[in-house]
Scaffold this motif. Sequence first.
Motif, short mmCIF file in Angstrom:
data_model
loop_
_atom_site.label_atom_id
_atom_site.label_comp_id
_atom_site.label_asym_id
_atom_site.label_seq_id
_atom_site.Cartn_x
_atom_site.Cartn_y
_atom_site.Cartn_z
N TRP A 63 0.78 -1.27 0.38
CA TRP A 63 0.14 0.09 0.03
C TRP A 63 0.79 1.19 0.25
N VAL A 64 1.82 1.40 1.02
CA VAL A 64 2.90 2.91 0.89
C VAL A 64 3.66 2.67 -0.39
N ALA A 65 3.60 1.35 -1.36
CA ALA A 65 4.60 1.30 -2.46
C ALA A 65 3.66 2.17 -3.72
N THR A 66 2.01 2.07 -3.58
CA THR A 66 1.19 2.60 -4.24
C THR A 66 1.33 3.51 -4.48
N VAL A 67 1.06 3.52 -3.31
CA VAL A 67 0.67 5.62 -3.08
C VAL A 67 2.03 6.39 -3.03
N VAL A 68 2.79 6.14 -2.79
CA VAL A 68 4.11 6.72 -2.16
C VAL A 68 4.87 6.74 -3.65
N GLY A 69 5.60 6.14 -4.00
CA GLY A 69 5.75 5.79 -5.14
C GLY A 69 7.41 5.28 -5.67
N THR A 70 8.42 6.51 -6.13
CA THR A 70 9.83 6.06 -5.77
C THR A 70 10.08 7.08 -4.65
N GLN A 400 7.54 -13.27 -28.52
CA GLN A 400 7.65 -11.62 -28.75
C GLN A 400 6.77 -10.94 -28.14
N ILE A 401 6.25 -11.64 -27.03
CA ILE A 401 5.30 -11.14 -25.95
C ILE A 401 5.84 -11.15 -24.35
N GLY A 402 6.31 -10.06 -23.36
CA GLY A 402 7.00 -10.61 -22.22
C GLY A 402 5.75 -9.60 -21.16
N LEU A 403 6.10 -9.95 -19.68
CA LEU A 403 5.27 -9.22 -18.67
C LEU A 403 5.98 -8.47 -17.86
N ILE A 404 6.14 -7.70 -17.08
CA ILE A 404 6.88 -7.33 -15.85
C ILE A 404 5.87 -6.94 -14.91
N THR A 405 5.79 -7.50 -13.63
CA THR A 405 5.22 -6.79 -13.07
C THR A 405 5.75 -7.15 -11.27
N ASN A 406 4.73 -7.03 -10.40
CA ASN A 406 5.05 -7.19 -8.69
C ASN A 406 4.46 -8.25 -8.50
N ALA A 407 5.43 -8.70 -6.97
CA ALA A 407 4.64 -10.41 -6.60
C ALA A 407 3.19 -9.25 -5.37
N ASP A 408 4.27 -8.45 -5.45
CA ASP A 408 2.74 -7.89 -4.05
C ASP A 408 1.34 -6.73 -4.93
N ASP A 409 1.02 -7.24 -6.12
CA ASP A 409 0.75 -5.80 -6.44
C ASP A 409 -0.78 -6.28 -5.98
N HIS A 433 8.63 -6.44 -4.86
CA HIS A 433 7.71 -5.35 -4.24
C HIS A 433 7.79 -4.36 -4.83
N GLY A 434 6.48 -3.53 -5.19
CA GLY A 434 6.43 -2.02 -5.21
C GLY A 434 4.82 -1.94 -5.87
N GLY A 435 3.84 -3.40 -5.12
CA GLY A 435 2.29 -2.58 -5.05
C GLY A 435 2.07 -2.39 -6.84
N HIS A 436 0.85 -1.58 -6.66
CA HIS A 436 0.39 -1.31 -8.42
C HIS A 436 0.77 -0.01 -8.76
N MET A 437 2.42 -0.45 -9.55
CA MET A 437 2.85 0.69 -10.44
C MET A 437 3.61 1.11 -9.79
N GLY A 438 4.12 1.09 -8.68
CA GLY A 438 4.72 2.45 -7.56
C GLY A 438 6.38 1.94 -7.90
N ASN A 439 6.62 0.76 -9.06
CA ASN A 439 8.22 1.03 -9.09
C ASN A 439 8.59 1.58 -10.12
N LEU A 440 7.50 2.14 -10.96
CA LEU A 440 7.84 2.04 -12.54
C LEU A 440 8.64 2.92 -12.60
N ALA A 441 9.12 4.22 -11.61
CA ALA A 441 10.27 4.87 -11.73
C ALA A 441 11.50 4.19 -11.49
N PHE A 442 11.19 3.38 -10.32
CA PHE A 442 12.64 2.96 -9.86
C PHE A 442 13.79 2.54 -11.82
N TRP A 443 14.64 3.31 -11.36
CA TRP A 443 15.63 2.81 -11.92
C TRP A 443 16.17 1.50 -12.21
N PRO A 444 15.97 0.35 -11.63
CA PRO A 444 16.27 -1.38 -12.08
C PRO A 444 15.04 -1.66 -13.34
#
Length: 455
Positions: A63-70, A400-409, A433-444
């Motif tokens: 929840w923190v990851a989703t709201v606060v982000g990176t 040719q189709i890949g996926l990136i997601t978070n285990a705690d989405d 970790h990253g929640g829902h889209m919270g780590n989209l700006a995280f550099w890795p």
Amino acid sequence: MTRPSVALDPPDGRHGPSRRQLLGMAGLLALGGCTTSAGHAPASLAPADAAAASAPFPFTNPWVATVVGTPAELRAVLPDGLAPQRASLERFPGRAIPEGFWYYDGGLTYSTLLQERPAPLVFVIAGTGADDRSRLMILLARTLHAGGAHVVLIPSPSHANFIVTAGSTFLPGNGEQDAADLLKAMDAIRQRLAGRIQVSRYDLTGYSLGAWHAAFVARADAARAAPIGFDRVLLLNPPLNLYHSIQQIDAMLYKGLPQGIDGLNHFLARATARLAEAYGPADPLDFSNQDALLDLYRRLQPSDESLATTVGLSFRLSTTNLIFTSDVMSRSGYVFPRGQEFRSTTPLGDYFAVTLRLSFTDYFDDLYVERYASAGLTRQDLIDRSDLRWIGNWLAGQKQIGLITNADDVILAPGDLHGLREIFGDRAWIHPHGGHMGNLAFWPFVDQISGYFAT
């Protein structure tokens, strides 16, 4: 998280909090993960500070990851560049747009960020209730453009602008029908860009609901006689089963509202009071600070229930516009009277008060199912077809189709992550970790996106 459209915006608080008040609170707490960094990029996307470049994503609470982000120091360093340029496509020939939607009379909006040399072109599909100018879309545009691609940003089929100008049924959520509408828009954009740019190949991505749409678009395109032919497709934080995810989202809103939606006024009043206590006149909240939301979180230390309600509220505001717009355009008579014309002078307060109490599940059961029942599909048929496993065998065979997601989405229901792994196998990259889209700006995460389209 994304800012929904502006179809409903009551002018005062006579029917509860106005939509602007709600957006203010939701934006204050829920848009942290959408902020992008600025500055000139070094050779790498990694931060210049060695400790930051090797640090893991800092929030293990989804929840923190989703709201606060990176946090700013861990975000990818992207080059300053041109802002995406907005354009519009004419609406369907002969389509009558109610005068109340006058601001969409110019057609479907989209944005481009183009190279001056031959390059791949990446179509990006927005998430729930988002248009081509959402902050996540801008972040993805900057990422892909920095990697050398032409970029085209397209609103979500759940956004009011798309529903009014480009939706063929006015009732988004059917993967195959939405894909057909999106491909029609993409074909028109390609035709418009022909002669202006040189395209070496076509790629596709999307985030959240837009990632779910991208899977259906890729499949629908491959079945066409004259396909675009996407060379690479990347899904970012998609739902597995859309119906499962809307149930998760609907439940979020009430985690911090023990009295239900009637407790929303109290929730917002309490949040405002806590803000006033945390920030006095001599210490104002500075939104120019890239870590304003992180600072806000550290000062207020909201509970998980309050954070979940904030996330749910942001989605609920998207729902209000989806339901109202779909109802008006389809003349279903669900909220807006069937025989009444929607005009710019129509008072919206009462409609907002009603739609605020309606969920994604209500939309599915009361509008969506009724529409497709006429085609002989049952409610369970539609739930099954909202699942990526419906096209899972095809997806599994598409290297040719890949996926990136978070285990705690937080939008994934129990078992959904396993379902995604089963479909994509070694083409699924799961961050812990990253929640829902919270780590989209995280550099890795950004580096992974950039590398996928560069290979």
